[in-house]
Design a protein around this motif. Structure first.
Motif, PDB file in Angstrom:
ATOM      1  N   ASP A 596      34.128   1.812   7.461  1.00  0.00           N
ATOM      2  CA  ASP A 596      32.764   2.291   7.658  1.00  0.00           C
ATOM      3  C   ASP A 596      32.282   1.766   9.001  1.00  0.00           C
ATOM      4  OD1 ASP A 596      30.421   3.581   7.195  1.00  0.00           O
ATOM      5  OD2 ASP A 596      29.612   2.108   5.789  1.00  0.00           O
ATOM      6  N   ALA A 597      31.425   2.534   9.660  1.00  0.00           N
ATOM      7  CA  ALA A 597      30.929   2.128  10.974  1.00  0.00           C
ATOM      8  C   ALA A 597      29.694   2.929  11.313  1.00  0.00           C
ATOM      9  CB  ALA A 597      32.009   2.341  12.041  1.00  0.00           C
ATOM     10  N   THR A 598      28.896   2.355  12.229  1.00  0.00           N
ATOM     11  CA  THR A 598      27.746   3.055  12.789  1.00  0.00           C
ATOM     12  C   THR A 598      27.777   2.856  14.295  1.00  0.00           C
ATOM     13  OG1 THR A 598      26.381   1.075  12.413  1.00  0.00           O
ATOM     14  CG2 THR A 598      26.302   2.812  10.746  1.00  0.00           C
ATOM     15  N   PRO A 599      27.425   3.876  15.087  1.00  0.00           N
ATOM     16  CA  PRO A 599      27.428   3.715  16.543  1.00  0.00           C
ATOM     17  C   PRO A 599      26.501   2.587  16.974  1.00  0.00           C
ATOM     18  CG  PRO A 599      27.247   6.027  15.934  1.00  0.00           C
ATOM     19  CD  PRO A 599      27.096   5.243  14.679  1.00  0.00           C
ATOM     20  N   GLY A 600      27.058   1.596  17.650  1.00  0.00           N
ATOM     21  CA  GLY A 600      26.284   0.463  18.110  1.00  0.00           C
ATOM     22  C   GLY A 600      25.984  -0.559  17.040  1.00  0.00           C
ATOM     23  N   GLY A 601      26.479  -0.353  15.825  1.00  0.00           N
ATOM     24  CA  GLY A 601      26.175  -1.267  14.729  1.00  0.00           C
ATOM     25  C   GLY A 601      27.389  -1.952  14.145  1.00  0.00           C
ATOM     26  N   GLY A 602      28.548  -1.854  14.797  1.00  0.00           N
ATOM     27  CA  GLY A 602      29.718  -2.550  14.322  1.00  0.00           C
ATOM     28  C   GLY A 602      30.573  -1.718  13.381  1.00  0.00           C
ATOM     29  N   THR A 603      31.700  -2.306  12.962  1.00  0.00           N
ATOM     30  CA  THR A 603      32.690  -1.630  12.121  1.00  0.00           C
ATOM     31  C   THR A 603      33.105  -2.562  10.988  1.00  0.00           C
ATOM     32  OG1 THR A 603      33.506  -0.453  14.061  1.00  0.00           O
ATOM     33  CG2 THR A 603      34.922  -0.443  12.111  1.00  0.00           C
ATOM     34  N   ILE A 604      33.373  -1.974   9.806  1.00  0.00           N
ATOM     35  CA  ILE A 604      33.833  -2.725   8.639  1.00  0.00           C
ATOM     36  C   ILE A 604      35.109  -2.069   8.134  1.00  0.00           C
ATOM     37  CG2 ILE A 604      33.292  -3.521   6.317  1.00  0.00           C
ATOM     38  CD1 ILE A 604      30.333  -3.217   7.006  1.00  0.00           C
ATOM     39  N   VAL A 605      36.172  -2.866   8.011  1.00  0.00           N
ATOM     40  CA  VAL A 605      37.425  -2.392   7.412  1.00  0.00           C
ATOM     41  C   VAL A 605      37.726  -3.304   6.227  1.00  0.00           C
ATOM     42  CG1 VAL A 605      39.866  -1.934   7.734  1.00  0.00           C
ATOM     43  CG2 VAL A 605      38.268  -1.530   9.614  1.00  0.00           C
ATOM     44  N   ALA A 606      37.932  -2.701   5.056  1.00  0.00           N
ATOM     45  CA  ALA A 606      38.182  -3.469   3.844  1.00  0.00           C
ATOM     46  C   ALA A 606      39.509  -3.057   3.234  1.00  0.00           C
ATOM     47  CB  ALA A 606      37.052  -3.277   2.834  1.00  0.00           C
ATOM     48  N   LEU A 607      40.252  -4.054   2.726  1.00  0.00           N
ATOM     49  CA  LEU A 607      41.507  -3.812   2.010  1.00  0.00           C
ATOM     50  C   LEU A 607      41.314  -4.278   0.576  1.00  0.00           C
ATOM     51  CD1 LEU A 607      44.081  -5.170   4.632  1.00  0.00           C
ATOM     52  CD2 LEU A 607      43.234  -2.831   4.383  1.00  0.00           C
ATOM     53  N   ILE A 608      41.661  -3.422  -0.389  1.00  0.00           N
ATOM     54  CA  ILE A 608      41.612  -3.784  -1.812  1.00  0.00           C
ATOM     55  C   ILE A 608      43.052  -3.888  -2.293  1.00  0.00           C
ATOM     56  CG2 ILE A 608      40.950  -3.073  -4.116  1.00  0.00           C
ATOM     57  CD1 ILE A 608      38.987  -1.831  -1.113  1.00  0.00           C
ATOM     58  N   LEU A 609      43.497  -5.145  -2.607  1.00  0.00           N
ATOM     59  CA  LEU A 609      44.897  -5.409  -2.925  1.00  0.00           C
ATOM     60  C   LEU A 609      45.001  -6.129  -4.262  1.00  0.00           C
ATOM     61  CD1 LEU A 609      46.032  -6.786   0.565  1.00  0.00           C
ATOM     62  CD2 LEU A 609      46.055  -4.414  -0.229  1.00  0.00           C
ATOM     63  N   PRO A 610      46.110  -5.916  -4.979  1.00  0.00           N
ATOM     64  CA  PRO A 610      46.356  -6.703  -6.191  1.00  0.00           C
ATOM     65  C   PRO A 610      46.491  -8.183  -5.867  1.00  0.00           C
ATOM     66  CG  PRO A 610      47.759  -4.763  -6.122  1.00  0.00           C
ATOM     67  CD  PRO A 610      47.141  -4.882  -4.773  1.00  0.00           C
ATOM     68  N   ALA A 611      46.104  -9.033  -6.803  1.00  0.00           N
ATOM     69  CA  ALA A 611      46.144 -10.474  -6.560  1.00  0.00           C
ATOM     70  C   ALA A 611      47.572 -11.015  -6.548  1.00  0.00           C
ATOM     71  CB  ALA A 611      45.321 -11.203  -7.616  1.00  0.00           C
ATOM     72  N   ASN A 612      48.472 -10.423  -7.327  1.00  0.00           N
ATOM     73  CA  ASN A 612      49.848 -10.915  -7.412  1.00  0.00           C
ATOM     74  C   ASN A 612      50.742 -10.053  -6.542  1.00  0.00           C
ATOM     75  OD1 ASN A 612      49.333  -8.752  -9.021  1.00  0.00           O
ATOM     76  ND2 ASN A 612      50.807  -9.293 -10.604  1.00  0.00           N
ATOM     77  N   PHE A 613      51.106 -10.568  -5.357  1.00  0.00           N
ATOM     78  CA  PHE A 613      51.950  -9.823  -4.419  1.00  0.00           C
ATOM     79  C   PHE A 613      53.375 -10.347  -4.495  1.00  0.00           C
ATOM     80  CE2 PHE A 613      53.813  -9.695  -0.087  1.00  0.00           C
ATOM     81  CZ  PHE A 613      54.025  -8.335  -0.049  1.00  0.00           C
ATOM     82  N   ILE A 614      54.315  -9.411  -4.660  1.00  0.00           N
ATOM     83  CA  ILE A 614      55.742  -9.768  -4.671  1.00  0.00           C
ATOM     84  C   ILE A 614      56.434  -8.855  -3.684  1.00  0.00           C
ATOM     85  CG2 ILE A 614      57.853  -9.926  -6.034  1.00  0.00           C
ATOM     86  CD1 ILE A 614      56.150 -10.314  -8.488  1.00  0.00           C
ATOM     87  N   LEU A 615      56.976  -9.415  -2.597  1.00  0.00           N
ATOM     88  CA  LEU A 615      57.620  -8.612  -1.564  1.00  0.00           C
ATOM     89  C   LEU A 615      58.982  -8.144  -2.044  1.00  0.00           C
ATOM     90  CD1 LEU A 615      57.293  -7.538   1.309  1.00  0.00           C
ATOM     91  CD2 LEU A 615      58.487  -9.575   2.124  1.00  0.00           C
TER      92      LEU A 615
END
Length: 615
Positions: A596-615
């Protein structure tokens, strides 16, 4: 010779003949049903559309005539409200010498101008109470006509009706007018009605034949036309297309049975010919426009379309039979070609491919055979290719052991030299660069703790601040309980890099980057990277969201990516797409990215990930 029953004969037909007969039966049944439906839904309504077209034409003619009536009323109003004329029509407003002077200098030229520029209206005159005005083409005394019925009716009606339209009448025999005995309308305006006993009247005499000439000349068709008819049934204007006997019967019988004061449609018969009529009343004139069109004229386009449609259905049936026969031969040809290529595959030629030019079941079979041949060929060559790949991997591993060792030793030497020369900032920058390189080289694809990722980001910002004169600051709002959670390495760093590359472009203030994390229901964690930079325009944001919403193999090269490349940036939407693809591959559909972003008001990037990560 014993005849075989029909099922037995069918079994002995060739496959091509069976296909041909099947196509004929399958195609003709829906074609017949569709033809009947189209005939009822498309061909038959064409007659109604023709009738509707006639009604629309009559409505347009009514509008045009009403507009002409409005124009005539406006002209009459302009004449009746002329100040000089109104004064001249009053008794004793001017003495005799002044009146003659006004007549010669103003009124006579004004009336002559009106007469020459409004010839399409007809003649006009004034009935005046000022008898000192000399009689002429324009001025007649009221006293001469005050005893006539039509004039007394005018004086009564004009008190409540402004202006007053007198119904059609034969042209009156005025002393200075041109007597033609033609039917005319008369429009009356009162003048000086505010002066008791001194009201004069303006009469605009409308020649009916000229008035309706435009609309009457617009024939509805070669066999139709438009009449102007008084509400009593009297014909006022007749189109040239109709003979005298038809016109007389229409006036004597047909029109008198119709309520001409309201709009309507219907059918009538004149001299043995059936007509469709449409009535459009002109209320102010107590007259109606009546359009007549023969039913044969209405039905002629429909009949032609019907015959053409039936011929088209016949030709279509023949064409479908020919196409069915050709298609049966084409399908047999496809099967023969597939069999020949399968035999080549059986003989060990796995490079052969069957040409595919369609999408039917036979083409799908050919595609599957091609896929099978390709898989067999791939399996044959996989052992050789895997051996080559293993050799290349060993060589790269050897280089990775040598090159990092050499680079780290060199960086350590440079750091010691900087400390010796009291260059603390340079020493810290070199140390940060070494940490970044060690992080990138040794971590590889392994999962790391969130705390380690943040340390790497701090080293990265330390170097960036050397270039940006300490204009970037980092804030972390992450609970200590989440610091140990593991994520893919270099997951948040590209988002921070985007904040600097795009947030600082055209930004003159101090850039603040805030990284936060919080627990969500269903064992999810939300990681958020926010800045106060230049933001993103709505158009670029929509294009970026569209690209990130696609599957990895369906993403087009975005506009923002091309702009970033032209500016020498290696980030932009390419970095966001890389992060999105990595979480997709590591976590599957349970992971998501929001921007999400607004001109002149900055940008927000969010990641929603599972808590248990196994590569």
């Amino acid at each position: 010779m014993r005849l075989l029953p029909l099922p037995g004969r069918f079994r002995r037909f060739s496959f091509k003949s069976k296909l041909f007969l099947s196509y004929i039966l399958i195609v003709l049944i829906p074609v017949s049903i569709s033809a009947v439906w189209i005939y009822n839904e498309v061909i038959v309504p064409m007659r109604g559309e023709r009738i509707q077209s006639v009604d629309q034409t009559m409505s347009q003619l009514q509008t045009a005539v009403n507009k002409e009536v409005d124009d005539i009323e406006k002209t009459g109003y302009l004449i009746s409200t002329n100040i000089v004329l109104k004064k001249a029509l009053l008794k004793r407003y001017y003495d005799q010498s002044e009146l003659i002077d006004v007549m010669n200098t103003s009124i006579q030229s004004l009336l002559s101008w009106f007469a020459s520029t409004h010839q399409d209206i007809g003649e006009f005159r004034f009935f005046t109470v000022n008898e000192t005005l000399p009689e002429s083409d324009f001025f007649l005394p009221v006293s001469r006509y005050s005893g006539e019925i039509w004039f007394r009716t005018l004086q009564e009606r004009i008190k409540t009706t402004y202006p007053y339209w007198e119904s059609w009448h034969v042209q009156r025999d005025y002393p200075y007018g041109k007597k033609s005995n033609d039917p005319v309308y008369s429009l009356f305006y009162p003048i000086n009605e505010d002066f008791a006993g001194e009201t004069s009247y303006l009469e605009l005499e409308i020649d009916i034949d000229r008035f309706f000439s435009k609309s009457i000349s617009m024939a509805l068709s070669p066999s139709g036309g438009v009449f102007a008819v008084d509400w009593s049934g009297q014909l006022l204007s007749v189109p040239r297309e109709f003979d005298e006997s038809t016109t007389q019967q229409a006036s004597r019988d047909a029109f008198r049975r119709i309520d001409l004061s309201v709009a309507g449609q219907g059918n009538m018969e004149l001299n043995g010919v059936s007509y469709r009529y449409a009535v459009q009343p002109i209320d102010r004139l107590h007259t109606s426009l009546v359009g007549l069109l023969t039913h044969s004229e209405i039905n002629r386009p429909w009949a032609k379309t019907r015959d053409a449609f039936l011929l088209l259905i016949l030709l279509l049936t023949v064409l479908l039979a020919i196409l069915s026969f050709a298609l049966a031969g084409l399908l047999i040809k496809k099967i023969v070609r597939i069999v020949g290529n399968v035999r080549k595959i059986q003989n060990g030629n796995f490079k052969v491919r069957i040409p595919v030019k369609g999408e039917d079941e036979i083409d799908l079979l050919a595609v599957n055979i091609n896929s099978m041949a390709g898989q067999i060929d791939d399996l044959v060559n996989r052992v050789y290719k895997s051996q080559v790949s293993q050799k290349e991997a060993e060589l790269k591993a050897l280089q990775a052991q040598i090159n990092p060792h050499f680079l780290f030793n060199t960086l350590e030497t440079l750091r010691m030299m900087a400390e010796t020369e009291d260059q603390a900032k340079l020493s810290d920058a070199i140390a940060a660069l070494g940490n970044i390189m060690r992080y990138n080289i040794y971590n590889g694809q392994e999962a790391i703790a969130l705390e380690t990722e943040l340390e790497h980001i701090q080293d990265y910002l330390h170097i960036q601040n050397l270039l940006l004169n300490q204009r970037v600051s980092l804030e972390c709002a992450i609970p200590q309980s989440l610091m140990a959670f593991r994520i893919p390495n270099l997951l948040l760093q590209p988002l921070v890099e985007n904040c600097i590359v795009h947030g600082m472009r055209g930004f003159s203030g101090r850039l603040t980057i805030r990284i936060s994390a919080e627990d969500l229901p269903n064992h999810l964690i939300r990681y958020e990277v926010r800045d106060n930079g230049m933001g993103i325009s709505p158009e670029r944001l929509d294009a970026l969201r569209d690209r990130l919403s696609r599957e990895p193999d369906q993403k087009p090269v975005p506009i923002v990516a091309r702009e970033a490349a032209s500016a020498g940036s290696r980030s932009g939407s390419i970095g966001l797409a890389n992060v999105r693809d990595r979480i997709h591959y590591c976590y599957g559909s349970s992971a998501g990215m929001e921007i999400d972003a607004t001109p002149g008001g900055g940008t927000i990037v969010a990641l929603i990930l599972p808590a248990n990560f196994i590569l």
